[in-house]
Design an enzyme around this catalytic site. Structure first.
Site, PDB file in Angstrom:
ATOM      1  N   LYS A  81       0.507  -1.287  -0.133  1.00 19.79           N
ATOM      2  CA  LYS A  81       0.189  -0.076  -0.117  1.00 19.79           C
ATOM      3  C   LYS A  81       1.309   1.222  -0.051  1.00 19.79           C
ATOM      4  O   LYS A  81       0.649   2.067  -0.259  1.00 19.79           O
ATOM      5  CB  LYS A  81      -0.940  -0.280   1.173  1.00 19.79           C
ATOM      6  CG  LYS A  81      -2.204  -0.934   1.121  1.00 19.79           C
ATOM      7  CD  LYS A  81      -3.198  -0.708   2.243  1.00 19.79           C
ATOM      8  CE  LYS A  81      -3.763  -2.462   1.828  1.00 19.79           C
ATOM      9  NZ  LYS A  81      -4.796  -2.806   2.752  1.00 19.79           N
TER      10      LYS A  81
ATOM     11  N   GLN B  21      -4.794  -1.668   9.356  1.00 24.01           N
ATOM     12  CA  GLN B  21      -5.693  -2.673   8.557  1.00 24.01           C
ATOM     13  C   GLN B  21      -5.677  -3.692   9.932  1.00 24.01           C
ATOM     14  O   GLN B  21      -5.509  -3.886  11.091  1.00 24.01           O
ATOM     15  CB  GLN B  21      -3.787  -3.056   8.740  1.00 24.01           C
ATOM     16  CG  GLN B  21      -2.931  -4.534   7.583  1.00 24.01           C
ATOM     17  CD  GLN B  21      -3.643  -4.379   6.530  1.00 24.01           C
ATOM     18  OE1 GLN B  21      -3.720  -3.669   5.408  1.00 24.01           O
ATOM     19  NE2 GLN B  21      -4.373  -5.878   5.449  1.00 24.01           N
TER      20      GLN B  21
ATOM     21  N   ASP C  78     -10.671   2.874   2.668  1.00 26.86           N
ATOM     22  CA  ASP C  78     -11.169   1.491   3.250  1.00 26.86           C
ATOM     23  C   ASP C  78     -12.842   1.008   3.004  1.00 26.86           C
ATOM     24  O   ASP C  78     -13.210  -0.214   2.185  1.00 26.86           O
ATOM     25  CB  ASP C  78     -10.878   0.584   4.661  1.00 26.86           C
ATOM     26  CG  ASP C  78      -9.814   0.029   4.764  1.00 26.86           C
ATOM     27  OD1 ASP C  78      -9.214  -0.726   2.819  1.00 26.86           O
ATOM     28  OD2 ASP C  78      -9.232  -0.529   5.269  1.00 26.86           O
TER      29      ASP C  78
HETATM   30  N1  GUN Z   1      -6.991  -7.121   5.479  1.00 24.06           N
HETATM   31  C1  GUN Z   1      -7.106  -7.983   4.497  1.00 24.06           C
HETATM   32  N2  GUN Z   1      -7.662  -6.695   3.676  1.00 24.06           N
HETATM   33  C2  GUN Z   1      -7.695  -6.008   4.126  1.00 24.06           C
HETATM   34  C3  GUN Z   1      -8.138  -3.719   3.586  1.00 24.06           C
HETATM   35  O1  GUN Z   1      -8.908  -4.174   2.817  1.00 24.06           O
HETATM   36  N3  GUN Z   1      -8.287  -3.290   4.121  1.00 24.06           N
HETATM   37  C4  GUN Z   1      -7.458  -3.225   5.302  1.00 24.06           C
HETATM   38  N4  GUN Z   1      -7.565  -2.177   6.307  1.00 24.06           N
HETATM   39  N5  GUN Z   1      -7.362  -4.823   6.224  1.00 24.06           N
HETATM   40  C5  GUN Z   1      -7.451  -5.539   5.497  1.00 24.06           C
END
Ligand code: GUN
Length: 281
Positions: free
Chosen positions: A52, A96, A119
């Site tokens: 990311k 996350q 998100d």
């Molecule tokens: N953990 C697995 N996929 C995601 C996601 O798309 N966003 C976040 N914040 N955590 C995750």
């Protein structure tokens, strides 16, 4: 033989478009930054978070990284989110998941300002999606819509079956397909005659988290099959929820794992970061 939908190439195309938009915003004096919070050091999360941050760098937006120890309390995490909600130089906040067991994920998600919820997990964002109002959309399902559109696959009027009903993928996926005027069915582990249901699909989206569960008996001849799964098979090789070798010969188009849906999630997160400027105005 099916067309293999190249998520890596499509995500790169999107990231290059976003790079231009970020540069245009910068030229007009608007700098964008994403705050990424990770609690503990779950190995998969470390990889996602690194990718990311790399994505932000690629399109030319800022990223602030908060790597907190496993024993961080919920109060400490909520305090950090509160600060980031107030900071004018932070456009997006991403926590996350998964979080350590002593922290309640729902409480944390609700603490994020919906205007910074890149998100798309906040109940307000999900509600807005449900009733067709502006808001952030969960990245993986949004990425799947882009994969379909950019591969020239018509959605309107199609029979779409979403296998899986998670808050992050299955439910928002169904809402997005409905918004595109598809006829949508959500199937799940309690669905009766599952194969009959999935065989109705012109477009079958699989997000169940079970390695190679979907074989050709689940798929109508000529269907489009989108595989959201990221699993390891018996040889520790990465695989999806769809048995690719079995299904590919019967469908018209299919996403591989890796290189299908996966790269689209980050592209859509970056898209949400750029879009945040419009929602925050
Ligand atoms: N953990 C697995 N996929 C995601 C996601 O798309 N966003 C976040 N914040 N955590 C995750």
């Amino acid at each position: 033989m099916a067309t293999i939908i190249d998520g890596k190439a499509i995500s790169l195309q999107i990231k290059d478009e976003l790079k231009e938009r970020a540069a245009a915003l910068k030229a007009s004096g608007i700098e964008i930054a994403l705050a990424v919070i990770q609690v503990g050091d779950n190995p998969a999360s470390c990889v996602y978070v690194r990718n990311k941050k790399k994505g932000c760098e690629y399109i030319g937006i800022g990223s602030l990284s908060f790597e907190l120890p496993e024993e961080t309390t919920q109060e400490e995490l909520l305090a950090l989110i509160g600060e980031l909600n107030e900071r004018a130089d932070v456009n997006g906040i991403l926590v996350q998941l998964p979080l350590p067991a002593h922290i309640d994920e729902d409480t944390v998600i609700k603490a994020i300002d919906p205007k910074k919820d890149v998100d798309g997990f906040h109940p307000q964002s999900v509600g807005a999606l449900c009733i067709g109002q502006p808001g952030f959309v969960s990245c993986t399902p949004a990425g799947i819509i882009q994969l379909l559109k950019r591969s020239g696959i018509e959605i309107a009027g199609k029979e779409c079956v979403v296998l899986g009903r998670s808050n992050i993928v299955g439910k928002p996926m169904a809402l997005l397909l409905l918004r595109e005027n598809a006829t949508v069915t959500i199937a799940h582990s309690k669905t009766k005659n599952l194969k009959e249901v999935t065989k109705r699909a012109d477009i079958l989206i699989v997000a169940v988290g079970r390695p190679k569960m979907v074989t050709k008996d689940y798929v109508k001849e000529g269907a489009v099959v989108i595989d959201v799964g990221i699993n390891r098979d018996e040889n520790n090789k990465m695989c999806g929820d769809v048995d690719f070798d079995d299904v590919a010969p019967v469908c018209s188009a299919i996403t591989p794992v890796p290189g299908g849906v996966g790269p689209m999630t980050i592209a859509m997160l970056l898209n949400n970061c750029i879009e945040s400027v419009n929602l925050q105005r």
